[in-house]
Design a protein around this motif. Structure first.
Motif, PDB file in Angstrom:
ATOM      1  N   GLY A  18      20.302  -2.309  -3.773  1.00 37.33           N
ATOM      2  CA  GLY A  18      19.133  -1.666  -4.277  1.00 37.33           C
ATOM      3  C   GLY A  18      18.111  -2.317  -4.978  1.00 37.33           C
ATOM      4  N   GLN A  19      18.656  -3.139  -5.908  1.00 36.17           N
ATOM      5  CA  GLN A  19      17.659  -3.995  -6.716  1.00 36.17           C
ATOM      6  C   GLN A  19      16.756  -4.754  -5.595  1.00 36.17           C
ATOM      7  OE1 GLN A  19      17.069  -4.540 -10.168  1.00 36.17           O
ATOM      8  NE2 GLN A  19      18.502  -2.468  -9.895  1.00 36.17           N
ATOM      9  N   MET A  20      17.026  -5.568  -4.730  1.00 34.74           N
ATOM     10  CA  MET A  20      16.488  -6.169  -3.750  1.00 34.74           C
ATOM     11  C   MET A  20      15.381  -5.469  -2.982  1.00 34.74           C
ATOM     12  SD  MET A  20      15.438  -8.935  -2.133  1.00 34.74           S
ATOM     13  CE  MET A  20      16.406 -10.345  -1.976  1.00 34.74           C
ATOM     14  N   GLU A  21      15.891  -4.198  -2.708  1.00 30.35           N
ATOM     15  CA  GLU A  21      15.211  -3.252  -1.735  1.00 30.35           C
ATOM     16  C   GLU A  21      14.058  -2.645  -2.743  1.00 30.35           C
ATOM     17  OE1 GLU A  21      17.640  -0.254  -0.159  1.00 30.35           O
ATOM     18  OE2 GLU A  21      18.348  -1.306   1.276  1.00 30.35           O
ATOM     19  N   ALA A  22      14.205  -2.399  -4.045  1.00 33.90           N
ATOM     20  CA  ALA A  22      13.139  -1.941  -4.780  1.00 33.90           C
ATOM     21  C   ALA A  22      12.294  -3.064  -5.119  1.00 33.90           C
ATOM     22  CB  ALA A  22      13.592  -1.535  -6.260  1.00 33.90           C
ATOM     23  N   ALA A  23      12.344  -4.307  -5.328  1.00 33.59           N
ATOM     24  CA  ALA A  23      11.662  -5.259  -5.477  1.00 33.59           C
ATOM     25  C   ALA A  23      10.559  -5.663  -4.126  1.00 33.59           C
ATOM     26  CB  ALA A  23      12.379  -6.461  -5.752  1.00 33.59           C
ATOM     27  N   LEU A  24      11.365  -5.388  -2.834  1.00 32.94           N
ATOM     28  CA  LEU A  24      10.862  -5.679  -1.610  1.00 32.94           C
ATOM     29  C   LEU A  24       9.790  -4.509  -1.407  1.00 32.94           C
ATOM     30  CD1 LEU A  24      13.364  -6.834   0.858  1.00 32.94           C
ATOM     31  CD2 LEU A  24      11.845  -8.234  -0.118  1.00 32.94           C
ATOM     32  N   SER A  25      10.071  -3.243  -1.994  1.00 39.75           N
ATOM     33  CA  SER A  25       9.254  -2.062  -1.652  1.00 39.75           C
ATOM     34  C   SER A  25       8.002  -2.166  -2.721  1.00 39.75           C
ATOM     35  CB  SER A  25       9.807  -0.795  -2.111  1.00 39.75           C
ATOM     36  OG  SER A  25      11.017  -0.639  -1.301  1.00 39.75           O
ATOM     37  N   LEU A  26       8.019  -2.986  -3.681  1.00 38.86           N
ATOM     38  CA  LEU A  26       6.906  -3.273  -4.533  1.00 38.86           C
ATOM     39  C   LEU A  26       5.832  -4.370  -3.900  1.00 38.86           C
ATOM     40  CD1 LEU A  26       8.446  -3.071  -8.057  1.00 38.86           C
ATOM     41  CD2 LEU A  26       6.750  -1.291  -7.061  1.00 38.86           C
ATOM     42  N   ARG A  35       0.813  -1.161   0.136  1.00 39.48           N
ATOM     43  CA  ARG A  35       0.205  -0.002  -0.170  1.00 39.48           C
ATOM     44  C   ARG A  35       0.852   1.138  -0.036  1.00 39.48           C
ATOM     45  NH1 ARG A  35      -3.922  -0.580   4.745  1.00 39.48           N
ATOM     46  NH2 ARG A  35      -3.065  -2.518   5.180  1.00 39.48           N
ATOM     47  N   VAL A  36       2.236   1.194   0.091  1.00 42.82           N
ATOM     48  CA  VAL A  36       2.939   2.224   0.306  1.00 42.82           C
ATOM     49  C   VAL A  36       4.339   2.104  -0.714  1.00 42.82           C
ATOM     50  CG1 VAL A  36       4.601   3.498   1.742  1.00 42.82           C
ATOM     51  CG2 VAL A  36       2.710   2.347   2.947  1.00 42.82           C
ATOM     52  N   GLY A  37       4.084   3.055  -1.806  1.00 45.62           N
ATOM     53  CA  GLY A  37       5.140   2.926  -2.799  1.00 45.62           C
ATOM     54  C   GLY A  37       6.420   3.594  -2.292  1.00 45.62           C
ATOM     55  N   MET A  38       7.567   3.294  -2.952  1.00 44.78           N
ATOM     56  CA  MET A  38       8.704   3.963  -2.831  1.00 44.78           C
ATOM     57  C   MET A  38       9.775   4.412  -3.759  1.00 44.78           C
ATOM     58  SD  MET A  38      11.026   3.382   0.552  1.00 44.78           S
ATOM     59  CE  MET A  38      12.921   4.330   0.688  1.00 44.78           C
ATOM     60  N   VAL A  39      10.203   5.595  -3.870  1.00 45.17           N
ATOM     61  CA  VAL A  39      11.034   6.003  -4.924  1.00 45.17           C
ATOM     62  C   VAL A  39      12.378   6.325  -4.702  1.00 45.17           C
ATOM     63  CG1 VAL A  39      11.497   8.043  -6.658  1.00 45.17           C
ATOM     64  CG2 VAL A  39       9.036   6.719  -6.388  1.00 45.17           C
ATOM     65  N   PHE A  40      13.638   5.842  -5.080  1.00 46.89           N
ATOM     66  CA  PHE A  40      14.798   5.919  -4.457  1.00 46.89           C
ATOM     67  C   PHE A  40      15.541   7.022  -5.258  1.00 46.89           C
ATOM     68  CE2 PHE A  40      13.240   1.517  -3.876  1.00 46.89           C
ATOM     69  CZ  PHE A  40      13.617   1.266  -2.576  1.00 46.89           C
ATOM     70  N   GLN A  41      16.651   7.452  -4.441  1.00 53.73           N
ATOM     71  CA  GLN A  41      17.668   8.284  -5.092  1.00 53.73           C
ATOM     72  C   GLN A  41      18.255   7.794  -6.272  1.00 53.73           C
ATOM     73  OE1 GLN A  41      20.551   9.564  -2.229  1.00 53.73           O
ATOM     74  NE2 GLN A  41      21.827  10.866  -3.719  1.00 53.73           N
TER      75      GLN A  41
END
Lengths: 246, 458
Positions: free
Chosen positions: B358-366, A84-90
């Protein structure tokens, strides 16, 4: 929508977060500013469980993360929150082995289990919205930084999140590309999405945010509407920080 | 001959006694001190050792054959051997003697690779499945374990190991007398003649009989005059020039190419298994709970730190005593797969670690679970990173399939060994042919590997 209470976290001997209490309401655009090393990014990463914390609570839409949860329960709660929470990284962190379109459809198809057709249509709409429908079939590697960050935003939007967290979304970009990304952010803010933005872009914080939180040495030293924080800062730390950034 | 059970450094056996007796006789005849010295060598490679000059004579159960006689100088026979068939005492129908071999059910019979026993069976019992071994006791052991129906051994060996394999029984009478001779380098005519005289003198004085009786090896055949001299070698006009080359190729190319097929099959079946196993081990080491990851670290170190040949031996010869009985082909595939899984695990571990966090973190964040993130995001990128290293390993495994010959799998190297044993004069062209086949198969892989490497470079 987001309720954080007494959040504390240590990295070895260093206390990174020293008791953060902060609320974000639906439709808020919250800018988190402050000098480097103040705990801004760590705080943001605690919100969706990318970082563990030592004490306190993070409550998002009725789901509460706390320290010392049993592993499998923790993993379940984290997934609940992240869906439910999206994230966008640097650094964007697009998936380099997939096309722009596949980056955007990845989670809807494989996490939300939406039909691929529907996910594609929706992804193309989102790419249109960030001005990149022409690049749908390119690999992320050939895009500029600004374009990559706009794809990352479309990727986050594809899961229809209630909140999107931005971790210094423009810090890796030159001024022109920063403009592109900030205009997309302002656009999302106008549409009523809830955004939490860790940023060094003061102009954005001043113009697009409705709440500004100043972090300094692991504490929130000041919170308020931008006009108040920027024109009549009450805390000495805020004044020193604003003087430095001009 | 064999190591003395009481002192493994010392060798005993009738041929050791014979060597000393011959040395004494030569000393007497030549008037100077001559001493017999033992040299260790792989049995089927003794003619090659002889030619390099590292040893001066081969005295080790080598039978006289026309092909060997053309390649080396042979003395008079010192022993007349016969071939003895052995089977388990409880084998059904074995009391029928030799006819048992030709009963409807196909029999698997172990032989020493390139030996007279192998040739005899191929000629007189063509329906038997021949399984070729490097030594004698492994095939006897495999008869006991039930992996083979029988083994055909030189009689002296069958007699000597009788007590070690009480489960085995002699089937039928011994057959096909043949001559054990001493081989020396072709140009050493004088040495050969001196040895001939020494053998005759020892036989004359009854010393040969005394030695053989001491080991229970004396048989009636030792007095059969037909086998106490050498048959004439037919030196028919050998086809020269192009004809000889054509005959050589016609004799060897089909069998070698067929065995190359086995080499390819071994590599193709074991490598995918090695990769699958390797990925699991890598994931376990990186993401498993502490005890699992520690156990897997040991797994990797043990498999990387011990020779593949030893691992194959354990799987093929030791596991059956634990109730796990695999045929040679399955054991070879399993051995190669397990051995290479350790290397693949390390490659994949490095590849996974090389994918940015960061690839793992981006995937988890989705909202992905860790497993899904690994499968959809991290592993596909790791595969790209490790592809050149993995291709390289495939080439290495491809060549390592040759080790499987030690567990009776007949692949390219084994076939080369057999062919070289049968016709020792052709060792060089045979080796060239086998090497060419290996190269023809691995070079395309090499090209593929460097092409992948170029294409994947960022």
């Amino acid at each position: 929508m987001i309720r954080v209470r007494e959040l504390r976290k240590r990295h070895g001997a260093q206390e990174v977060l020293r008791g953060i209490t902060l609320d974000v309401h639906p439709g808020d655009v919250a800018a988190i500013i402050g000098p480097s090393g103040g705990g801004k990014s760590t705080f943001l990463r605690c919100l969706n469980g990318l970082e563990r914390f030592d004490s306190g609570t993070v409550e998002i839409h009725g789901t509460t993360l706390r320290a010392g949860l049993e592993r499998s329960l923790e993993a379940r709660l984290q997934r609940e929150i992240r869906s439910r929470v999206g994230m966008v990284f640097q650094q964007f962190h697009l998936f380099p082995h997939r096309s722009v379109l596949e980056n955007v459809t990845e989670a809807p198809i494989h996490v939300a289990r939406r039909p691929p057709e529907e996910a594609h249509t929706r992804a193309l709409e989102l790419l249109e919205r960030v001005g990149l429908s022409a690049k749908a079939h390119s690999r992320p590697g050939v895009l500029s930084g600004g374009e990559q960050q706009r794809v990352a935003i479309a990727r986050a939007l594809a899961m229809d999140p209630e909140v999107i967290l931005f971790d210094e979304p423009t810090s890796a970009l030159d001024p022109r590309m920063t403009g592109e990304v900030l205009s997309v952010l302002s656009d999302l803010a106008r549409d009523g999405l809830t955004l939490v933005v860790v940023t060094h872009a003061m102009a954005f914080a001043r113009l697009a945010a409705n709440r500004v939180h100043v972090f300094h040495e692991g504490r929130v030293v000041e919170s308020g509407p931008p006009e108040q924080v920027f024109t009549e800062p009450r805390s000495a730390a805020t004044r020193a920080f604003l003087e430095l950034t001009g | 001959m064999f190591p003395d059970p009481a002192d493994p450094e010392r060798r005993i056996g009738f041929e050791i006694d014979l060597a000393h007796a011959l040395a004494a006789e030569l000393s007497r005849a030549l008037g100077r001190e001559i001493e017999a010295r033992f040299a260790q060598g792989q049995w089927d490679k003794l003619p090659d050792l002889l030619k390099t000059g590292r040893i001066d004579l081969v005295l080790n159960g080598y039978e006289w054959t026309p092909e060997r006689a053309q390649d080396m100088a042979a003395t008079l026979p010192y022993y007349v051997y016969e071939l003895q068939l052995l089977a388990r005492a409880d084998a059904q129908g074995a009391d029928a003697g030799w006819a048992w071999l030709d009963a409807p059910e196909r029999k698997a019979v172990g032989v020493l690779g390139g030996s007279a026993a192998e040739r005899y069976l191929a000629e007189h019992h063509p329906d038997v499945e021949l399984v070729s071994y490097d030594g004698n006791t492994n095939s006897m052991g495999d008869v006991v374990k039930g992996r083979l129906d029988a083994t055909l051994q030189d009689l002296p060996i069958a007699l000597f190991f009788r007590d070690d394999f009480p489960e085995l029984e002699f089937v039928g009478p011994p057959v096909e007398p043949g001559r054990y001779v001493i081989f020396v380098r072709r140009e050493e005519r004088a040495l050969c003649a001196a040895l001939d005289r020494a053998i005759l003198a020892l036989r004359e004085r009854g010393e040969l009989r005394a030695i053989y009786e001491r080991y229970g090896l004396w048989t009636r055949a030792q007095e059969d005059p037909r086998y106490l001299s050498l048959p004439a070698v037919e030196t028919g006009p050998e086809p020269g020039g192009l004809g000889a080359v054509r005959a050589f190729l016609a004799r060897n190319v089909p069998t070698l190419v067929e065995s190359a097929g086995m080499t390819v099959l071994l590599a193709m079946l074991s490598f995918p298994l090695a990769i699958a196993l390797g990925i699991l081990v890598a994931l376990g080491r990186l993401y498993g709970p502490r005890p699992v990851s520690a156990a897997l670290a040991v797994y990797v170190e043990v498999l990387r730190g011990t020779p593949l040949m030893l691992q194959l031996f354990v799987i093929f010869y030791v596991l059956p005593s634990a109730g796990i009985r695999l045929d040679a082909f399955a054991a070879a595939i399993l051995g190669l797969a397990i051995n290479y899984s350790a290397y693949e695990a390390e490659i994949y571990r490095a590849g996974i670690v090389a994918v940015p966090v960061g690839q793992m973190e981006a995937a988890l964040s989705l909202g992905m679970s860790k497993a899904l993130a690994l499968r959809r995001v991290v592993l596909p990128q790791a595969v790209r990173i490790v592809l050149p290293a993995v291709t390289n390993d495939f080439i290495a495994l491809f060549k390592d399939t040759s080790v499987c010959s030690v567990i009776t799998v007949v692949e390219l190297t084994k076939r080369y060994n057999i062919a070289a044993m049968t016709r020792p004069a052709e060792v060089l062209p045979l080796a060239a042919l086998a090497a060419t086949l290996y190269l023809a198969m691995s070079y395309p892989l090499s090209i593929l590997s460097s092409r992948l490497e170029r294409r994947l470079r960022p």
